[in-house]
Design a protein around this motif. Structure first.
Motif, PDB file in Angstrom:
ATOM      1  N   VAL A 148       0.997   4.580 -10.910  1.00 30.12           N
ATOM      2  CA  VAL A 148       2.555   4.638 -11.155  1.00 30.12           C
ATOM      3  C   VAL A 148       2.818   4.534 -12.472  1.00 30.12           C
ATOM      4  O   VAL A 148       2.179   3.668 -13.173  1.00 30.12           O
ATOM      5  CB  VAL A 148       3.253   3.811  -9.902  1.00 30.12           C
ATOM      6  CG1 VAL A 148       2.942   2.428 -10.581  1.00 30.12           C
ATOM      7  CG2 VAL A 148       4.542   4.072  -9.992  1.00 30.12           C
ATOM      8  N   GLN A 149       3.978   5.280 -13.033  1.00 34.86           N
ATOM      9  CA  GLN A 149       4.233   5.054 -14.414  1.00 34.86           C
ATOM     10  C   GLN A 149       4.961   3.659 -14.480  1.00 34.86           C
ATOM     11  O   GLN A 149       5.574   3.168 -13.690  1.00 34.86           O
ATOM     12  CB  GLN A 149       5.190   6.038 -14.634  1.00 34.86           C
ATOM     13  CG  GLN A 149       4.375   7.449 -15.184  1.00 34.86           C
ATOM     14  CD  GLN A 149       5.111   8.629 -15.500  1.00 34.86           C
ATOM     15  OE1 GLN A 149       6.656   8.493 -15.416  1.00 34.86           O
ATOM     16  NE2 GLN A 149       4.789   9.505 -16.113  1.00 34.86           N
ATOM     17  N   PRO A 150       5.048   3.090 -15.748  1.00 33.68           N
ATOM     18  CA  PRO A 150       5.762   1.817 -15.990  1.00 33.68           C
ATOM     19  C   PRO A 150       7.246   2.197 -15.653  1.00 33.68           C
ATOM     20  O   PRO A 150       7.853   3.355 -15.857  1.00 33.68           O
ATOM     21  CB  PRO A 150       5.710   1.728 -17.540  1.00 33.68           C
ATOM     22  CG  PRO A 150       4.348   2.315 -17.883  1.00 33.68           C
ATOM     23  CD  PRO A 150       4.305   3.513 -16.807  1.00 33.68           C
ATOM     24  N   GLY A 151       7.992   1.183 -14.954  1.00 33.86           N
ATOM     25  CA  GLY A 151       9.170   1.274 -14.429  1.00 33.86           C
ATOM     26  C   GLY A 151       9.279   1.755 -13.103  1.00 33.86           C
ATOM     27  O   GLY A 151      10.420   1.649 -12.268  1.00 33.86           O
ATOM     28  N   GLY A 152       8.284   2.226 -12.746  1.00 30.67           N
ATOM     29  CA  GLY A 152       8.083   2.831 -11.074  1.00 30.67           C
ATOM     30  C   GLY A 152       8.026   1.753 -10.227  1.00 30.67           C
ATOM     31  O   GLY A 152       7.923   0.603 -10.347  1.00 30.67           O
ATOM     32  N   SER A 153       7.870   2.348  -8.699  1.00 35.05           N
ATOM     33  CA  SER A 153       7.702   1.480  -7.580  1.00 35.05           C
ATOM     34  C   SER A 153       6.529   1.875  -6.819  1.00 35.05           C
ATOM     35  O   SER A 153       6.168   3.115  -6.691  1.00 35.05           O
ATOM     36  CB  SER A 153       9.044   1.659  -6.967  1.00 35.05           C
ATOM     37  OG  SER A 153      10.160   1.037  -7.731  1.00 35.05           O
ATOM     38  N   LEU A 154       6.253   0.782  -5.980  1.00 35.54           N
ATOM     39  CA  LEU A 154       5.096   1.098  -5.098  1.00 35.54           C
ATOM     40  C   LEU A 154       5.440  -0.041  -3.821  1.00 35.54           C
ATOM     41  O   LEU A 154       6.217  -1.114  -4.264  1.00 35.54           O
ATOM     42  CB  LEU A 154       3.596   0.628  -5.310  1.00 35.54           C
ATOM     43  CG  LEU A 154       3.100   1.784  -6.376  1.00 35.54           C
ATOM     44  CD1 LEU A 154       1.789   1.246  -6.600  1.00 35.54           C
ATOM     45  CD2 LEU A 154       2.730   3.079  -5.327  1.00 35.54           C
ATOM     46  N   ARG A 155       5.061   0.387  -2.560  1.00 37.44           N
ATOM     47  CA  ARG A 155       5.116  -0.579  -1.387  1.00 37.44           C
ATOM     48  C   ARG A 155       3.684  -0.683  -0.777  1.00 37.44           C
ATOM     49  O   ARG A 155       3.085   0.278  -0.539  1.00 37.44           O
ATOM     50  CB  ARG A 155       6.111   0.122  -0.389  1.00 37.44           C
ATOM     51  CG  ARG A 155       6.369  -1.083   0.794  1.00 37.44           C
ATOM     52  CD  ARG A 155       7.238  -0.208   1.696  1.00 37.44           C
ATOM     53  NE  ARG A 155       7.765  -1.026   2.703  1.00 37.44           N
ATOM     54  CZ  ARG A 155       7.193  -0.931   4.008  1.00 37.44           C
ATOM     55  NH1 ARG A 155       6.747   0.049   4.166  1.00 37.44           N
ATOM     56  NH2 ARG A 155       7.842  -1.840   5.030  1.00 37.44           N
ATOM     57  N   LEU A 156       2.991  -1.880  -0.918  1.00 41.72           N
ATOM     58  CA  LEU A 156       1.844  -2.146  -0.213  1.00 41.72           C
ATOM     59  C   LEU A 156       2.139  -2.730   1.092  1.00 41.72           C
ATOM     60  O   LEU A 156       3.007  -3.214   1.342  1.00 41.72           O
ATOM     61  CB  LEU A 156       1.054  -3.349  -0.994  1.00 41.72           C
ATOM     62  CG  LEU A 156       0.962  -2.983  -2.648  1.00 41.72           C
ATOM     63  CD1 LEU A 156       0.116  -4.091  -3.088  1.00 41.72           C
ATOM     64  CD2 LEU A 156       0.268  -1.636  -2.758  1.00 41.72           C
ATOM     65  N   SER A 157       1.267  -2.305   1.886  1.00 40.91           N
ATOM     66  CA  SER A 157       1.178  -2.631   3.390  1.00 40.91           C
ATOM     67  C   SER A 157      -0.110  -3.369   3.803  1.00 40.91           C
ATOM     68  O   SER A 157      -1.142  -3.297   3.081  1.00 40.91           O
ATOM     69  CB  SER A 157       1.356  -1.609   4.352  1.00 40.91           C
ATOM     70  OG  SER A 157       2.641  -0.827   4.108  1.00 40.91           O
ATOM     71  N   CYS A 158       0.235  -4.634   4.596  1.00 43.34           N
ATOM     72  CA  CYS A 158      -0.975  -5.256   5.011  1.00 43.34           C
ATOM     73  C   CYS A 158      -0.952  -5.470   6.553  1.00 43.34           C
ATOM     74  O   CYS A 158      -0.073  -6.025   6.941  1.00 43.34           O
ATOM     75  CB  CYS A 158      -1.303  -6.570   4.553  1.00 43.34           C
ATOM     76  SG  CYS A 158      -2.681  -7.603   5.054  1.00 43.34           S
ATOM     77  N   ALA A 159      -2.233  -4.822   7.289  1.00 43.98           N
ATOM     78  CA  ALA A 159      -2.196  -4.988   8.653  1.00 43.98           C
ATOM     79  C   ALA A 159      -3.327  -5.969   9.123  1.00 43.98           C
ATOM     80  O   ALA A 159      -4.613  -5.842   8.564  1.00 43.98           O
ATOM     81  CB  ALA A 159      -2.219  -3.621   9.066  1.00 43.98           C
ATOM     82  N   VAL A 160      -2.968  -6.816  10.030  1.00 49.77           N
ATOM     83  CA  VAL A 160      -4.137  -7.954  10.570  1.00 49.77           C
ATOM     84  C   VAL A 160      -4.355  -7.578  12.016  1.00 49.77           C
ATOM     85  O   VAL A 160      -3.311  -7.321  12.937  1.00 49.77           O
ATOM     86  CB  VAL A 160      -3.598  -9.350  10.448  1.00 49.77           C
ATOM     87  CG1 VAL A 160      -4.581 -10.194  10.669  1.00 49.77           C
ATOM     88  CG2 VAL A 160      -3.320  -9.656   8.547  1.00 49.77           C
ATOM     89  N   SER A 161      -5.659  -7.579  12.299  1.00 50.21           N
ATOM     90  CA  SER A 161      -5.972  -7.184  13.592  1.00 50.21           C
ATOM     91  C   SER A 161      -6.915  -8.117  14.014  1.00 50.21           C
ATOM     92  O   SER A 161      -7.873  -8.768  13.508  1.00 50.21           O
ATOM     93  CB  SER A 161      -6.303  -5.799  13.970  1.00 50.21           C
ATOM     94  OG  SER A 161      -7.483  -5.354  13.140  1.00 50.21           O
ATOM     95  N   GLY A 162      -7.294  -8.173  15.494  1.00 51.91           N
ATOM     96  CA  GLY A 162      -8.406  -9.158  15.902  1.00 51.91           C
ATOM     97  C   GLY A 162      -7.822  -9.876  17.161  1.00 51.91           C
ATOM     98  O   GLY A 162      -6.648 -10.002  17.320  1.00 51.91           O
ATOM     99  N   ASN A 163      -8.616 -10.819  17.553  1.00 54.79           N
ATOM    100  CA  ASN A 163      -8.483 -11.706  18.667  1.00 54.79           C
ATOM    101  C   ASN A 163      -7.649 -13.198  17.775  1.00 54.79           C
ATOM    102  O   ASN A 163      -8.312 -14.130  17.664  1.00 54.79           O
ATOM    103  CB  ASN A 163      -9.616 -12.110  19.421  1.00 54.79           C
ATOM    104  CG  ASN A 163      -9.169 -12.889  20.678  1.00 54.79           C
ATOM    105  OD1 ASN A 163      -8.018 -12.860  21.098  1.00 54.79           O
ATOM    106  ND2 ASN A 163     -10.037 -13.486  21.236  1.00 54.79           N
ATOM    107  N   ILE A 164      -6.284 -12.914  17.616  1.00 56.89           N
ATOM    108  CA  ILE A 164      -5.615 -13.903  16.953  1.00 56.89           C
ATOM    109  C   ILE A 164      -4.559 -14.602  17.866  1.00 56.89           C
ATOM    110  O   ILE A 164      -4.007 -14.012  18.426  1.00 56.89           O
ATOM    111  CB  ILE A 164      -4.915 -13.380  15.728  1.00 56.89           C
ATOM    112  CG1 ILE A 164      -5.844 -12.636  14.884  1.00 56.89           C
ATOM    113  CG2 ILE A 164      -4.102 -14.340  14.976  1.00 56.89           C
ATOM    114  CD1 ILE A 164      -5.270 -11.516  13.829  1.00 56.89           C
ATOM    115  N   VAL A 165      -4.752 -15.981  17.712  1.00 57.04           N
ATOM    116  CA  VAL A 165      -3.647 -16.797  18.370  1.00 57.04           C
ATOM    117  C   VAL A 165      -2.322 -16.778  17.500  1.00 57.04           C
ATOM    118  O   VAL A 165      -1.135 -16.467  18.349  1.00 57.04           O
ATOM    119  CB  VAL A 165      -4.222 -18.206  18.566  1.00 57.04           C
ATOM    120  CG1 VAL A 165      -2.783 -18.879  19.324  1.00 57.04           C
ATOM    121  CG2 VAL A 165      -5.246 -18.293  19.408  1.00 57.04           C
TER     122      VAL A 165
END
Length: 122
Positions: free
Chosen positions: A11-28
């Motif tokens: 991305v160019q300076p001054g621009g925007s991004l959106r990061l995503s994070c997904a967690v999966s598994g046998n989680i309580v």
């Protein structure tokens, strides 16, 4: 437990991004979640954290430019990055403080993703 980040890119300076994070598994449950970043030759840096109830905290370098949010039902967090600067260039990692195991045998597991590259350059 699996942690997968997405949304990085160039991305160019001054621009925007959106990061995503997904967690999966046998989680309580998942307690604190966070974004970290690392650039070559530097220590890993905490970018932002968010608690289960939604309270957030930011590194001074990103305050007022980055926004961390969370969807507990989907076990996801997001990082909206605005007004990006070249010094934001790094590999961004998602971290989840999870609780796993059967009833009576719960244990804490600190889970990390493989990272997603963010490059800010003209």
């Amino acid at each position: 437990v699996q942690v997968v980040e997405s949304g990085g890119g160039l991305v160019q300076p001054g621009g925007s991004l959106r990061l995503s994070c997904a967690v999966s598994g046998n989680i309580v449950t998942i307690n604190d979640m966070a974004w970290y970043r690392r650039t070559p030759g530097k220590e890993r840096e905490l970018v932002a954290t968010i608690k289960y109830a939604g309270r957030t905290n930011y590194a001074d370098a990103v305050k007022d430019r980055f926004t961390i949010t969370r969807d507990n039902d989907k076990k996801m967090i997001f990082l909206r990055m605005d007004n990006l600067k070249p010094e934001d260039t790094a590999v961004y990692y998602c971290n989840a403080a999870t609780l796993v195991g059967p009833p009576g045998y719960l244990s804490a597991l600190d889970a990390w993703g493989q990272g997603t590259q963010v490059t800010v350059s003209s």
